[in-house]
Design a protein around this motif. Structure first.
Motif, short mmCIF file in Angstrom:
data_model
loop_
_atom_site.label_atom_id
_atom_site.label_comp_id
_atom_site.label_asym_id
_atom_site.label_seq_id
_atom_site.Cartn_x
_atom_site.Cartn_y
_atom_site.Cartn_z
N PRO A 215 -78.20 -27.88 19.32
CA PRO A 215 -78.17 -29.50 19.44
C PRO A 215 -78.63 -30.17 18.30
N SER A 216 -78.39 -31.18 18.08
CA SER A 216 -79.11 -32.35 17.01
C SER A 216 -78.73 -33.53 17.45
N ALA A 217 -79.25 -34.38 16.98
CA ALA A 217 -79.08 -36.07 17.50
C ALA A 217 -77.69 -36.43 17.03
N ARG A 218 -77.17 -35.78 15.70
CA ARG A 218 -75.87 -36.44 15.36
C ARG A 218 -74.92 -35.76 16.43
N SER A 219 -74.87 -34.76 16.55
CA SER A 219 -73.89 -33.77 17.19
C SER A 219 -73.82 -34.31 18.64
N ARG A 220 -75.08 -34.91 19.25
CA ARG A 220 -74.90 -35.20 20.53
C ARG A 220 -74.24 -36.62 20.88
N ARG A 221 -74.33 -37.41 19.74
CA ARG A 221 -73.69 -38.86 19.67
C ARG A 221 -72.23 -38.61 19.40
N SER A 222 -71.85 -37.64 18.57
CA SER A 222 -70.62 -37.68 18.15
C SER A 222 -69.58 -36.63 18.68
N SER A 223 -70.10 -35.50 19.35
CA SER A 223 -69.20 -34.50 20.04
C SER A 223 -68.65 -34.93 21.49
N LEU A 224 -67.48 -34.48 21.62
CA LEU A 224 -66.90 -34.15 22.98
C LEU A 224 -66.29 -33.17 23.32
N SER A 225 -66.63 -32.47 24.60
CA SER A 225 -66.19 -31.16 24.95
C SER A 225 -65.07 -31.13 26.00
N ASN A 226 -64.05 -31.10 25.98
CA ASN A 226 -62.95 -30.69 27.00
C ASN A 226 -62.90 -29.18 27.50
N SER A 227 -62.88 -28.83 28.69
CA SER A 227 -62.76 -27.68 29.22
C SER A 227 -61.87 -27.67 30.36
N VAL A 228 -60.99 -26.77 30.19
CA VAL A 228 -59.69 -26.65 31.29
C VAL A 228 -59.55 -25.23 31.60
N THR A 229 -59.68 -24.75 32.87
CA THR A 229 -59.25 -23.54 33.36
C THR A 229 -58.08 -23.56 34.14
N VAL A 230 -57.07 -22.71 33.57
CA VAL A 230 -55.60 -22.77 34.32
C VAL A 230 -55.35 -21.51 35.04
N ALA A 231 -54.93 -21.54 36.29
CA ALA A 231 -54.55 -20.27 36.94
C ALA A 231 -53.49 -19.71 36.17
N ASN A 561 -62.07 -24.79 18.67
CA ASN A 561 -61.46 -24.16 19.77
C ASN A 561 -62.01 -22.71 19.88
N GLU A 562 -63.21 -22.38 19.30
CA GLU A 562 -63.77 -21.10 19.51
C GLU A 562 -64.01 -20.55 20.91
N GLN A 563 -64.49 -21.38 21.81
CA GLN A 563 -64.49 -20.72 22.91
C GLN A 563 -63.40 -20.76 24.15
N SER A 564 -62.33 -21.09 23.67
CA SER A 564 -61.06 -21.05 24.37
C SER A 564 -60.81 -19.69 24.32
N ARG A 565 -60.08 -19.04 25.70
CA ARG A 565 -59.71 -17.89 25.90
C ARG A 565 -58.09 -17.74 26.34
N LYS A 597 -49.35 -14.32 32.68
CA LYS A 597 -49.76 -13.84 33.76
C LYS A 597 -51.27 -13.75 34.13
N GLN A 598 -52.18 -14.21 33.07
CA GLN A 598 -53.64 -14.07 33.14
C GLN A 598 -54.14 -15.63 33.12
N GLU A 599 -54.89 -15.96 33.67
CA GLU A 599 -55.71 -17.06 33.73
C GLU A 599 -55.99 -17.43 32.03
N TRP A 600 -56.19 -18.57 31.60
CA TRP A 600 -56.32 -18.99 30.43
C TRP A 600 -57.21 -20.53 30.32
N VAL A 601 -58.32 -20.43 29.27
CA VAL A 601 -59.37 -21.40 29.41
C VAL A 601 -59.19 -22.28 28.07
#
Length: 612
Positions: A215-231, A561-565, A597-601
């Motif tokens: 975490p940093s002051a800059r990244s807290r101000r300017s980052s936006l995270s979208n997370s979607v889990t799809v069956a 997109n590093e944390q996408s699965r 056929k598998q869940e995706w994130v």
């Protein structure tokens, strides 16, 4: 999950992306600038450590090319590997008749001016002056190869050094983490494993700071995270049901094809749909199976497809999005509802996640034979080529009547040669090739291609141009095209469809795509920017994001997109940056599951970067 604080070297994605931007920014002030000439393309490739030949440049800058952007450049760089010193040495040793490490000026000049990519005598003299150390008329080719490779490496190193020295440019690549690389191991979005816990519905998680960066002051101000889990597709319910008695509804259909163009964009025909009266409609689009080579895999059958329906206004501004195919039933993408009487535009779409520009390595040793001589010494098409030409015939026979009209044939001509066949030329075809009802038969299509091969004395070069334009590689596999079929069923009236070929088609499709994203889900402001918004369309089978910049200056957004699965992105990279011009909208990316056929994130972090 915890992340160690020790640093690690950047992974391949990061290194490649850094090299792309370093080379681009060594030539242009911004990655928003376009490559506007073949000479500029040559310069940026040289800055990336490549030595592009004329043939290489002509492959990517054709007569139809007017500009290339940064994304195009990244795709080109993926395909064009660096020239290795050992590879150059092997080529020169073939000319070294005395095996003493030298080639005479006369032998070199004869070879380079008469074969392959011919050089002028002046260019040969320039080559010799670089490596003729003793000025004795002999080329020390080992020294020349060393200098050539060294020069290419120096160009790339200089570009990277410039990027390293400029704090703003470097932040533009890796966000606010200027001196420390990301702390987690990066997994490519196109090769990560699926998540382990399935859910029956799509769930939207709260905005959160990406855990893969400190975490940093800059990244807290300017980052936006979208997370979607799809069956997984197997657990989804609520598919659009086919109407009962559909076989009794009025029906029309039209075929088409998505093509990957030289600049990696995707193009296809568009269509007019006319409905005489208000009616219930069942609309589908799906990849088209070609049955002529059952032993060949039909890899395009897993390509995602969609149709956007727009009102057919006289101008772009008059056209409005009506609906699009969101639901899926096996390979079919479906929409069901009511449409008023009138004329509509049907805009086919594919995301580019599964249909991409292929890496065109040298196929000269692998090419399938196209032409052979019969026992009587006459030229003929091989059975492999005839099967492929039958597939192409099926692709361009838009109405499926087994014949090619002049309009259908011209779609083929425009795709492969950029020219149209006029009525006079069509009359000549009628005299020489098999036709029925003034339309070309499958046999006539074969005869026409055989005649063109015969006129070239069996040289297959023009045939390969045709096949490559239609999406085939040198193993005759369809890898850069996806044929499809659109079916329209109407309960109360007979629909009709007509293919269009409009210059405004791409703009209309982009307008429809953007509207489909912004009309369904609300926007989230990028932190620290009141005038920059991220829209995310969350469908059961596709996720698309759009960046809207309402500010009076451009904005650069870094996407992670590093944390996408179990996901693949239309961008082809886990990390990239986008520059959005002032007061403009830009599609960020499309994301699909690798294994449906598998869940995706989908887990995407968008970060605002300082402008250069």
């Amino acid at each position: 999950m915890s992340f160690q604080e020790s640093t690690r070297p950047p992974d391949d994605d990061e290194v490649f992306y850094m090299q792309c931007r370093a080379a681009y920014l060594a030539v242009f002030r911004s990655s928003l600038s376009n490559i506007s000439s073949k000479q500029q393309l040559c310069r940026v490739l040289q800055q990336a450590g490549r030595n592009p030949s004329h043939a290489t440049l002509n492959k990517y800058w054709t007569s139809r090319t007017s500009k290339l952007n940064f994304d195009d450049f990244c795709e080109i760089l993926k395909c064009e590997r660096k020239t290795e010193e050992a590879e150059l040495l092997r080529a020169f040793r073939k000319l070294d008749v005395n095996c003493d490490g030298y080639i005479t000026h006369s032998v070199l000049e004869k070879t380079l001016t008469s074969s392959g990519e011919k050089m002028t005598a002046e260019e040969v003299n320039a080559v010799c002056s670089l490596a003729d150390i003793n000025k004795d008329g002999k080329l020390d080719y080992a020294e020349f190869c060393r200098r050539l490779v060294s020069t290419a490496e120096q160009c790339q190193t200089a570009a990277l050094d410039k990027l390293e020295a400029d704090a703003k440019l470097k932040r533009q690549n890796f966000g606010s983490q200027l001196y420390s690389p990301p702390k987690s191991s990066v997994a490519s979005a196109s090769s990560v494993s699926p998540a382990q816990h399935a859910e029956s519905d799509s769930t939207i998680k709260k905005d959160s700071q990406s855990s893969c960066r400190p975490p940093s002051a800059r990244s807290r101000r300017s980052s936006l995270s979208n997370s979607v889990t799809v069956a997984s597709s197997s657990s989804k319910a609520g598919k659009v049901q086919e109407p009962s008695g559909l076989q009794d509804w009025h029906h029309c259909f039209m075929k088409g094809c998505f093509f990957v163009d030289d600049n990696s964009s995707i193009s296809s025909l568009q269509y007019h749909l006319h409905l005489p009266q208000k009616t219930s409609v069942y609309l589908t689009i799906q990849p088209l199976s070609l049955s002529h080579r059952p032993d060949k895999p039909q890899s395009w059958m897993n390509v995602d497809t969609a149709v956007f329906v727009m009102t057919a206004g006289e101008t772009k501004e008059d056209s409005a999005l009506v609906c699009f195919t969101e639901s899926k039933d096996k390979e079919k993408y479906v929409w069901k509802g009511e449409l008023n009487a009138g004329t509509y535009r049907l805009l086919p779409f594919t995301s580019g996640c599964r249909l991409k520009k292929q890496n065109k390595t040298n196929f000269s040793d692998k090419s399938v034979k196209l032409i052979y001589k019969t026992d009587t010494g006459e030229l003929d098409l091989t059975s492999e080529l005839r099967e492929v030409l039958s597939e192409i015939f099926e692709m361009i026979d838009l109405d499926g009547n087994g014949l090619l009209s002049l309009d259908e044939y011209n779609l083929f001509e425009l795709r492969t040669s950029g020219e149209k066949c006029d009525q006079d030329a069509w009359a000549v075809c009628k005299e020489n090739f098999d036709m029925r009802k003034n339309q070309l038969t499958r046999q006539g299509f074969m005869e026409l291609n055989l005649m063109e091969a015969t006129e070239k004395d069996g040289d297959p070069a023009d045939l390969w141009v045709t096949l490559e334009s239609m999406g085939y590689n040198h193993m005759l596999e369809l890898v850069e095209a996806c044929p499809f079929q659109i079916d329209v069923h109407c309960e109360g009236t007979q629909p009709s469809m007509q293919p269009l070929c409009l210059d405004s088609g791409t703009k209309l499709l982009n307008q429809a795509l953007q509207k489909s994203i912004t009309s369904r889900f609300g926007a989230k402001a990028l932190r620290g920017h009141d005038n920059v918004f991220i829209y995310t369309y969350r469908g059961d089978h596709r996720i698309s994001s759009l960046i809207v910049n309402k500010a009076n200056q451009k904005v650069t957004v870094h996407v992670n997109n590093e944390q996408s699965r179990n996901c693949c992105s239309s961008r082809g990279m886990a990390m990239f940056a986008i520059e959005v011009p002032a007061r403009a909208k830009m599609v960020c990316q499309h994301v699909l599951p690798i294994n449906e056929k598998q869940e995706w994130v989908y887990n995407c972090v968008e970060t605002s970067l300082p402008s250069t």
